[in-house]
Design a protein around this motif. Structure first.
Motif, short mmCIF file in Angstrom:
data_model
loop_
_atom_site.label_atom_id
_atom_site.label_comp_id
_atom_site.label_asym_id
_atom_site.label_seq_id
_atom_site.Cartn_x
_atom_site.Cartn_y
_atom_site.Cartn_z
N SER A 1 0.83 -1.20 0.00
CA SER A 1 0.00 0.00 0.00
C SER A 1 0.87 1.26 0.00
O SER A 1 0.57 2.24 -0.69
N ALA A 2 1.94 1.25 0.77
CA ALA A 2 2.83 2.42 0.85
C ALA A 2 3.64 2.60 -0.43
O ALA A 2 3.97 3.72 -0.81
N PHE A 3 3.97 1.47 -1.09
CA PHE A 3 4.79 1.49 -2.31
C PHE A 3 4.09 0.68 -3.40
O PHE A 3 4.46 -0.47 -3.64
N PRO A 4 3.09 1.25 -4.07
CA PRO A 4 2.31 0.48 -5.04
C PRO A 4 3.12 -0.06 -6.21
O PRO A 4 2.68 -0.99 -6.88
N ASP A 5 4.28 0.52 -6.47
CA ASP A 5 5.13 0.02 -7.55
C ASP A 5 6.38 -0.68 -7.01
O ASP A 5 7.37 -0.83 -7.72
N LEU A 6 6.31 -1.15 -5.78
CA LEU A 6 7.43 -1.85 -5.13
C LEU A 6 7.96 -2.96 -6.03
O LEU A 6 7.20 -3.72 -6.62
N HIS A 7 9.28 -3.03 -6.12
CA HIS A 7 9.92 -4.08 -6.91
C HIS A 7 11.23 -4.47 -6.22
O HIS A 7 11.97 -3.61 -5.76
N ASN A 8 11.47 -5.77 -6.13
CA ASN A 8 12.74 -6.28 -5.61
C ASN A 8 13.46 -6.98 -6.75
O ASN A 8 12.86 -7.80 -7.45
N GLU A 9 14.74 -6.67 -6.92
CA GLU A 9 15.54 -7.33 -7.94
C GLU A 9 16.74 -7.99 -7.29
O GLU A 9 17.56 -7.31 -6.65
N ILE A 10 16.83 -9.29 -7.43
CA ILE A 10 17.94 -10.04 -6.85
C ILE A 10 19.23 -9.68 -7.59
O ILE A 10 19.27 -9.67 -8.81
N THR A 11 20.29 -9.39 -6.81
CA THR A 11 21.59 -9.09 -7.40
C THR A 11 22.59 -10.22 -7.16
O THR A 11 23.45 -10.45 -8.00
N THR A 12 22.50 -10.92 -6.03
CA THR A 12 23.36 -12.08 -5.76
C THR A 12 22.59 -13.06 -4.89
O THR A 12 21.64 -12.69 -4.20
N ARG A 13 23.05 -14.31 -4.91
CA ARG A 13 22.46 -15.32 -4.03
C ARG A 13 23.52 -16.36 -3.73
O ARG A 13 24.41 -16.60 -4.52
N ALA A 14 23.38 -16.98 -2.56
CA ALA A 14 24.27 -18.07 -2.17
C ALA A 14 23.43 -19.10 -1.41
O ALA A 14 22.66 -18.75 -0.52
N VAL A 15 23.57 -20.36 -1.79
CA VAL A 15 22.81 -21.44 -1.18
C VAL A 15 23.75 -22.32 -0.39
O VAL A 15 24.84 -22.67 -0.85
N LEU A 16 23.34 -22.66 0.81
CA LEU A 16 24.08 -23.61 1.65
C LEU A 16 23.05 -24.52 2.31
O LEU A 16 22.28 -24.08 3.16
N ASP A 17 23.02 -25.77 1.87
CA ASP A 17 22.08 -26.76 2.39
C ASP A 17 20.65 -26.26 2.28
O ASP A 17 20.17 -26.05 1.19
N ASP A 18 19.99 -26.03 3.44
CA ASP A 18 18.58 -25.63 3.43
C ASP A 18 18.39 -24.12 3.58
O ASP A 18 17.30 -23.66 3.89
#
Length: 145
Positions: free
Chosen positions: A55-72
């Protein structure tokens, strides 16, 4: 590992699409999400938090720049962006009316997957003061003795 990456993409897309139902399907009913603004427990509180944000940010967008996976677990950095046009509720009940300001800042989240194949917990990290300042809210810190 592919499963946790797909779940991360699904929840990120649900947030950017403002799809609360799909977002909650990525989280266990008893999931705990910790943000700089507070702790959210279960679908009801998590849904409420994201509804406020959408509601506060009707055009809210998240863009992933990096990720790291370890087990779960997966840790990801992303860029949050949106225009502050709605009411933003702060911890303690204070409200910041929409300012029309564009907000863009880096953030990170760490999710842990439960045995049921969805996220059991999440921890969001971002500079809360920088976020509020970008909205036009200049919080003043009080010195306590």
């Amino acid at each position: 590992m592919a499963e946790i990456n797909a779940l991360l993409d699904a929840i990120t897309d649900a947030i950017s699409s403002h799809d609360e139902e799909r977002l909650l399907r990525c989280l266990a009913p008893g999931a705990v999400v910790v943000t700089p603004a507070g702790v959210l427990e279960g679908h009801e509180q998590i849904g409420w938090y994201f509804r406020q944000l959408f509601s506060a940010f009707p055009d809210l967008h998240n863009e992933i720049t990096t990720r790291a996976v370890l087990d779960d677990s997966v840790v990801t950095e992303f860029t949050f962006s949106g225009t502050h046009t709605g009411v933003l509720l702060l911890p303690g009940g204070m409200e910041i009316m929409g300012t029309g300001r564009r907000v863009v800042f880096p953030a990170a989240v760490s999710y842990t997957m439960g045995d049921d194949g969805v996220f059991a917990s999440g921890r969001f990290y971002y500079d809360q003061v920088a976020f509020y300042r970008q909205t036009g809210c200049h919080l003043r810190l009080r010195r306590t003795v």
